[in-house]
Design a protein around this motif. Structure first.
Motif, mmCIF file in Angstrom:
data_model
loop_
_atom_site.group_PDB
_atom_site.id
_atom_site.type_symbol
_atom_site.label_atom_id
_atom_site.label_comp_id
_atom_site.label_asym_id
_atom_site.label_seq_id
_atom_site.Cartn_x
_atom_site.Cartn_y
_atom_site.Cartn_z
ATOM 1 N N UNK A 252 -11.931 -21.516 -16.424
ATOM 2 C CA UNK A 252 -11.709 -21.873 -15.028
ATOM 3 C C UNK A 252 -13.079 -22.093 -14.396
ATOM 4 N N UNK A 253 -13.244 -23.201 -13.694
ATOM 5 C CA UNK A 253 -14.503 -23.499 -13.020
ATOM 6 C C UNK A 253 -14.228 -23.819 -11.559
ATOM 7 N N UNK A 254 -15.125 -23.367 -10.682
ATOM 8 C CA UNK A 254 -14.990 -23.656 -9.255
ATOM 9 C C UNK A 254 -16.346 -24.028 -8.674
ATOM 10 N N UNK A 255 -16.304 -24.775 -7.580
ATOM 11 C CA UNK A 255 -17.496 -25.077 -6.795
ATOM 12 C C UNK A 255 -17.052 -25.228 -5.346
ATOM 13 N N UNK A 256 -17.869 -24.793 -4.379
ATOM 14 C CA UNK A 256 -17.442 -24.852 -2.986
ATOM 15 C C UNK A 256 -17.098 -26.252 -2.496
ATOM 16 N N UNK A 257 -17.780 -27.291 -3.026
ATOM 17 C CA UNK A 257 -17.550 -28.639 -2.491
ATOM 18 C C UNK A 257 -17.536 -29.753 -3.526
ATOM 19 N N UNK A 258 -18.262 -29.616 -4.626
ATOM 20 C CA UNK A 258 -18.431 -30.731 -5.549
ATOM 21 C C UNK A 258 -17.262 -30.852 -6.524
ATOM 22 N N UNK A 259 -16.772 -32.065 -6.707
ATOM 23 C CA UNK A 259 -15.723 -32.319 -7.698
ATOM 24 C C UNK A 259 -16.267 -32.017 -9.086
ATOM 25 N N UNK A 260 -15.482 -31.291 -9.878
ATOM 26 C CA UNK A 260 -15.946 -30.908 -11.206
ATOM 27 C C UNK A 260 -14.814 -30.996 -12.218
ATOM 28 N N UNK A 261 -15.218 -30.923 -13.469
ATOM 29 C CA UNK A 261 -14.264 -30.892 -14.567
ATOM 30 C C UNK A 261 -14.797 -29.994 -15.652
ATOM 31 N N UNK A 262 -13.907 -29.321 -16.354
ATOM 32 C CA UNK A 262 -14.316 -28.439 -17.439
ATOM 33 C C UNK A 262 -13.389 -28.699 -18.623
ATOM 34 N N UNK A 263 -13.949 -28.634 -19.815
ATOM 35 C CA UNK A 263 -13.127 -28.831 -21.004
ATOM 36 C C UNK A 263 -13.554 -27.854 -22.080
ATOM 37 N N UNK A 264 -12.576 -27.293 -22.764
ATOM 38 C CA UNK A 264 -12.772 -26.359 -23.869
ATOM 39 C C UNK A 264 -11.936 -26.836 -25.042
ATOM 40 N N UNK A 265 -12.549 -26.931 -26.197
ATOM 41 C CA UNK A 265 -11.844 -27.343 -27.409
ATOM 42 C C UNK A 265 -12.194 -26.391 -28.543
ATOM 43 N N UNK A 266 -11.184 -25.686 -29.060
ATOM 44 C CA UNK A 266 -11.368 -24.919 -30.292
ATOM 45 C C UNK A 266 -11.334 -25.911 -31.454
ATOM 46 N N UNK A 267 -12.319 -25.862 -32.318
ATOM 47 C CA UNK A 267 -12.434 -26.866 -33.371
ATOM 48 C C UNK A 267 -11.266 -26.772 -34.350
ATOM 49 N N UNK A 268 -10.651 -27.911 -34.577
ATOM 50 C CA UNK A 268 -9.564 -28.048 -35.537
ATOM 51 C C UNK A 268 -9.885 -29.202 -36.471
ATOM 52 N N UNK A 269 -9.330 -29.212 -37.694
ATOM 53 C CA UNK A 269 -9.579 -30.356 -38.589
ATOM 54 C C UNK A 269 -9.019 -31.644 -37.980
ATOM 55 N N UNK A 270 -9.790 -32.720 -38.072
ATOM 56 C CA UNK A 270 -9.322 -34.014 -37.600
ATOM 57 C C UNK A 270 -8.462 -34.669 -38.678
ATOM 58 N N UNK A 271 -7.310 -35.187 -38.313
ATOM 59 C CA UNK A 271 -6.469 -35.875 -39.292
ATOM 60 C C UNK A 271 -7.039 -37.241 -39.652
ATOM 61 N N UNK A 272 -7.620 -37.934 -38.685
ATOM 62 C CA UNK A 272 -8.229 -39.245 -38.915
ATOM 63 C C UNK A 272 -9.516 -39.289 -38.115
ATOM 64 N N UNK A 273 -10.546 -38.629 -38.626
ATOM 65 C CA UNK A 273 -11.778 -38.484 -37.870
ATOM 66 C C UNK A 273 -12.438 -39.839 -37.631
ATOM 67 N N UNK A 274 -12.463 -40.692 -38.639
ATOM 68 C CA UNK A 274 -13.098 -41.996 -38.466
ATOM 69 C C UNK A 274 -12.371 -42.826 -37.416
#
Length: 231
Positions: A114-136
């Protein structure tokens, strides 16, 4: 049921955004249902959406993540969690119509940010690494041509980590802008550095977005990123 590390997370690279706060949240595992107290934090719409998940653990984690978000926002705004009424814009990004506080949520497996800021628009992303089925195929689909060229030159052993990092950075930037995938990720250029870093991306004719990787104390390989739109 959820467990939030309430101390504000500090990194030197966050100094351009000193008022940002980020919380790491532990969500239920496969055997832990959420408590009635957790469900009581949610809106009726959130409860109904959780009930549409086919796997119970996905419903529990969705409810726990949203309850954590509501609890943290309620503490900042001095109100009850269930009393918060946010709205979503045309692209689905939530905001508080009566308050400038900006916030964003991301969750993957049993962890959430969870991320917050008093005024600025923001985005946060979390990814637990998983095997890619088609990485290329995925790389060619989300990377800018310059990024794809750099990615193909990386040692094979590091390509998966670099792709996870790039996708997380792009997702955080898109969430900060509030466009979702309406803006194709290949247009968001964040580079292919695998080590924790920070950067700036300028949208053609649009906003400037700063981003920084977040090295979190998790027991499993992961990528996390915070992005914000410059005032």
């Amino acid at each position: 049921m959820w467990d939030v590390h309430r101390a504000r997370i500090h990194w030197p690279r966050l100094t351009p955004m000193p008022q940002a706060q980020v919380w790491l949240v532990r969500l239920p595992d496969d055997t832990q249902a959420v408590s009635p107290e957790t469900q009581a934090c949610l809106s009726q719409e959130e409860v109904q959406r959780a009930r549409r998940f086919t796997q119970p653990r996905h419903a529990w984690r969705y409810m726990a993540a949203h309850a954590a978000l509501r609890t943290l926002l309620a503490e900042a705004l001095h109100c009850a969690p269930h009393a918060l009424a946010w709205q979503t814009d045309a692209d689905g990004k939530p905001h508080l119509p009566q308050h400038p506080l900006q916030f964003n949520l991301s969750h993957s497996d049993v962890w959430a940010l969870v991320a917050t800021h008093p005024t600025l628009a923001l985005g946060v992303d979390l990814e637990i690494h998983q095997p890619w089925q088609d990485m290329d195929g995925l790389a060619l689909g989300i990377l800018h041509p310059d990024e794809a060229s750099a990615w193909q030159q990386l040692p094979v052993a590091t390509q998966a980590q670099a792709l996870h990092a790039a996708w997380t950075r792009k997702e955080a930037c898109l969430k900060a802008l509030g466009t979702g995938l309406r803006l194709p990720p290949e247009q968001v250029v964040v580079g292919m550095a695998a080590a924790p870093s920070q950067g700036r991306w300028r949208q053609d004719g649009g906003h400037t977005v700063d981003w920084c990787d977040l090295p979190l104390p998790l027991p499993t390989p992961h990528s996390a990123c915070l992005a914000w739109v410059q005032a």
